[in-house]
Write an enzyme that holds these catalytic residues in place. Structure first.
Site, PDB file in Angstrom:
ATOM      1  N   ALA A 165      39.410  42.077  36.207  1.00 27.08           N
ATOM      2  CA  ALA A 165      38.370  42.757  35.413  1.00 27.08           C
ATOM      3  C   ALA A 165      37.279  41.796  34.929  1.00 27.08           C
ATOM      4  O   ALA A 165      36.159  42.244  34.630  1.00 27.08           O
ATOM      5  CB  ALA A 165      39.010  43.472  34.230  1.00 27.08           C
ATOM      6  N   GLU A 218      34.822  36.025  47.172  1.00 27.25           N
ATOM      7  CA  GLU A 218      35.345  36.978  46.186  1.00 27.25           C
ATOM      8  C   GLU A 218      36.220  37.998  46.905  1.00 27.25           C
ATOM      9  O   GLU A 218      35.834  38.529  47.957  1.00 27.25           O
ATOM     10  CB  GLU A 218      34.149  37.679  45.524  1.00 27.25           C
ATOM     11  N   ARG A 225      53.484  47.334  39.518  1.00 25.01           N
ATOM     12  CA  ARG A 225      52.932  48.517  38.845  1.00 25.01           C
ATOM     13  C   ARG A 225      51.790  49.064  39.707  1.00 25.01           C
ATOM     14  O   ARG A 225      51.158  48.322  40.439  1.00 25.01           O
ATOM     15  CB  ARG A 225      52.323  48.148  37.475  1.00 25.01           C
ATOM     16  N   TYR A 243      47.405  49.146  44.288  1.00 27.06           N
ATOM     17  CA  TYR A 243      47.485  47.718  44.618  1.00 27.06           C
ATOM     18  C   TYR A 243      48.598  47.372  45.611  1.00 27.06           C
ATOM     19  O   TYR A 243      48.781  46.193  45.925  1.00 27.06           O
ATOM     20  CB  TYR A 243      47.660  46.907  43.327  1.00 27.06           C
ATOM     21  N   HIS A 274      38.766  41.505  46.374  1.00 26.55           N
ATOM     22  CA  HIS A 274      39.355  42.580  45.574  1.00 26.55           C
ATOM     23  C   HIS A 274      40.320  43.360  46.445  1.00 26.55           C
ATOM     24  O   HIS A 274      39.989  43.711  47.592  1.00 26.55           O
ATOM     25  CB  HIS A 274      38.282  43.522  45.010  1.00 26.55           C
ATOM     26  N   PRO A 310      43.152  38.293  35.343  1.00 22.06           N
ATOM     27  CA  PRO A 310      44.065  39.066  34.509  1.00 22.06           C
ATOM     28  C   PRO A 310      44.713  40.251  35.210  1.00 22.06           C
ATOM     29  O   PRO A 310      44.075  40.955  35.987  1.00 22.06           O
ATOM     30  CB  PRO A 310      43.177  39.554  33.358  1.00 22.06           C
ATOM     31  N   ASN A 311      45.999  40.390  34.921  1.00 22.94           N
ATOM     32  CA  ASN A 311      46.843  41.503  35.373  1.00 22.94           C
ATOM     33  C   ASN A 311      47.242  41.406  36.839  1.00 22.94           C
ATOM     34  O   ASN A 311      48.071  42.210  37.296  1.00 22.94           O
ATOM     35  CB  ASN A 311      46.180  42.865  35.098  1.00 22.94           C
ATOM     36  N   ASN A 357      39.834  36.214  42.958  1.00 20.97           N
ATOM     37  CA  ASN A 357      39.896  37.599  42.504  1.00 20.97           C
ATOM     38  C   ASN A 357      39.990  37.503  40.985  1.00 20.97           C
ATOM     39  O   ASN A 357      41.068  37.224  40.435  1.00 20.97           O
ATOM     40  CB  ASN A 357      41.108  38.328  43.082  1.00 20.97           C
ATOM     41  N   ARG A 412      35.644  53.180  43.166  1.00 20.18           N
ATOM     42  CA  ARG A 412      36.324  53.416  41.884  1.00 20.18           C
ATOM     43  C   ARG A 412      35.275  53.686  40.796  1.00 20.18           C
ATOM     44  O   ARG A 412      34.143  54.040  41.092  1.00 20.18           O
ATOM     45  CB  ARG A 412      37.228  52.219  41.569  1.00 20.18           C
ATOM     46  N   SER A 448      41.509  46.377  45.833  1.00 18.70           N
ATOM     47  CA  SER A 448      41.029  47.763  45.931  1.00 18.70           C
ATOM     48  C   SER A 448      39.543  47.760  46.291  1.00 18.70           C
ATOM     49  O   SER A 448      38.857  46.739  46.157  1.00 18.70           O
ATOM     50  CB  SER A 448      41.248  48.487  44.595  1.00 18.70           C
TER      51      SER A 448
HETATM   52  O1  CA2 Z   1      40.922  45.417  43.241  1.00 12.02           O
HETATM   53  C1  CA2 Z   1      41.033  44.337  42.668  1.00 12.02           C
HETATM   54  O2  CA2 Z   1      41.547  43.342  43.198  1.00 12.02           O
HETATM   55  C2  CA2 Z   1      40.583  44.196  41.209  1.00 12.02           C
HETATM   56  O3  CA2 Z   1      40.038  42.878  41.041  1.00 12.02           O
HETATM   57  C3  CA2 Z   1      41.831  44.364  40.370  1.00 12.02           C
HETATM   58  C4  CA2 Z   1      41.567  44.369  38.870  1.00 12.02           C
HETATM   59  C5  CA2 Z   1      40.467  45.360  38.521  1.00 12.02           C
HETATM   60  O4  CA2 Z   1      40.158  45.261  37.153  1.00 12.02           O
HETATM   61  C6  CA2 Z   1      39.217  45.116  39.346  1.00 12.02           C
HETATM   62  O5  CA2 Z   1      38.249  46.089  39.013  1.00 12.02           O
HETATM   63  C7  CA2 Z   1      39.511  45.199  40.829  1.00 12.02           C
HETATM   64  C8  CA2 Z   1      42.873  44.723  38.135  1.00 12.02           C
HETATM   65  C9  CA2 Z   1      43.944  43.692  38.352  1.00 12.02           C
HETATM   66  C10 CA2 Z   1      45.258  44.309  38.696  1.00 12.02           C
HETATM   67  O6  CA2 Z   1      45.709  45.110  37.624  1.00 12.02           O
HETATM   68  C11 CA2 Z   1      46.882  45.773  37.747  1.00 12.02           C
HETATM   69  C12 CA2 Z   1      47.166  46.637  36.706  1.00 12.02           C
HETATM   70  C13 CA2 Z   1      48.334  47.360  36.734  1.00 12.02           C
HETATM   71  C14 CA2 Z   1      49.212  47.212  37.800  1.00 12.02           C
HETATM   72  C15 CA2 Z   1      48.947  46.335  38.826  1.00 12.02           C
HETATM   73  C16 CA2 Z   1      47.775  45.617  38.789  1.00 12.02           C
END
Ligand code: CA2
Length: 140
Positions: free
Chosen positions: A75, A96, A18, A23, A98, A10-11, A72, A105, A100
């Site tokens: 969340a 796996e 964003r 990211y 990530h 997701p996301n 990846n 964090r 970030s």
């Molecule tokens: O660092 C990563 O790749 C994460 O998997 C990204 C997830 C986060 O929940 C994990 O803890 C770490 C979030 C996905 C990306 O979300 C975005 C939100 C807003 C703008 C751009 C990306």
């Protein structure tokens, strides 16, 4: 020809659009295209979903025949026993990734249900983590 599944949760479709300070500013689809062009002898399956069940379905669909999974789970990494069970069920080795550094964090990002089911984890190296994971899986 080796076949690798890159699975994003997701996301992750928002990467490059964003929150560039976390990211980066490269779009995920452009980055995946660059990976595909770097490894022209590999067949990539790319799938992104904001829905947990669809990610699980994709692991079931390809996980028995594919050579490796780069995951990846966004969340869902921190919440999903179901995704961990799906990785356990299939034959393909998984890495796996990530973008970030989840350990730098919030504390709720420090735990991953997926790590025990994966060969290893790359975190905090930006999008390059996907390429490193692919290289590892191709080395097996
Ligand atoms: O660092 C990563 O790749 C994460 O998997 C990204 C997830 C986060 O929940 C994990 O803890 C770490 C979030 C996905 C990306 O979300 C975005 C939100 C807003 C703008 C751009 C990306």
């Amino acid at each position: 020809m080796k076949r690798i599944l890159i699975l994003n949760g997701p996301n992750l479709n928002l990467v490059g659009k964003r929150e560039p300070e976390i990211y980066g500013s490269v779009s995920i689809l452009d980055y995946i295209k660059s990976i595909e062009s770097q490894f022209s002898d590999v067949q990539f399956h790319y799938f992104q979903s904001n829905h947990e069940g669809e990610l699980i379905d994709k692991i079931h669909e390809l996980g028995y025949t594919i050579d490796g999974i780069v995951i990846n789970a966004g969340a869902y990494t921190h919440t999903s026993v179901a995704l961990a069970d799906a990785l356990s069920a299939v034959k393909a080795p998984a890495v796996e990734v990530h973008i970030s550094n989840i350990h730098a964090r919030e504390s709720f990002r420090h735990h991953s249900y997926l790590t025990p089911k994966c060969r290893g984890i790359v975190a905090g190296l930006g999008l390059m983590g996907y390429e490193l994971a692919v290289r590892y899986l191709l080395s097996l």
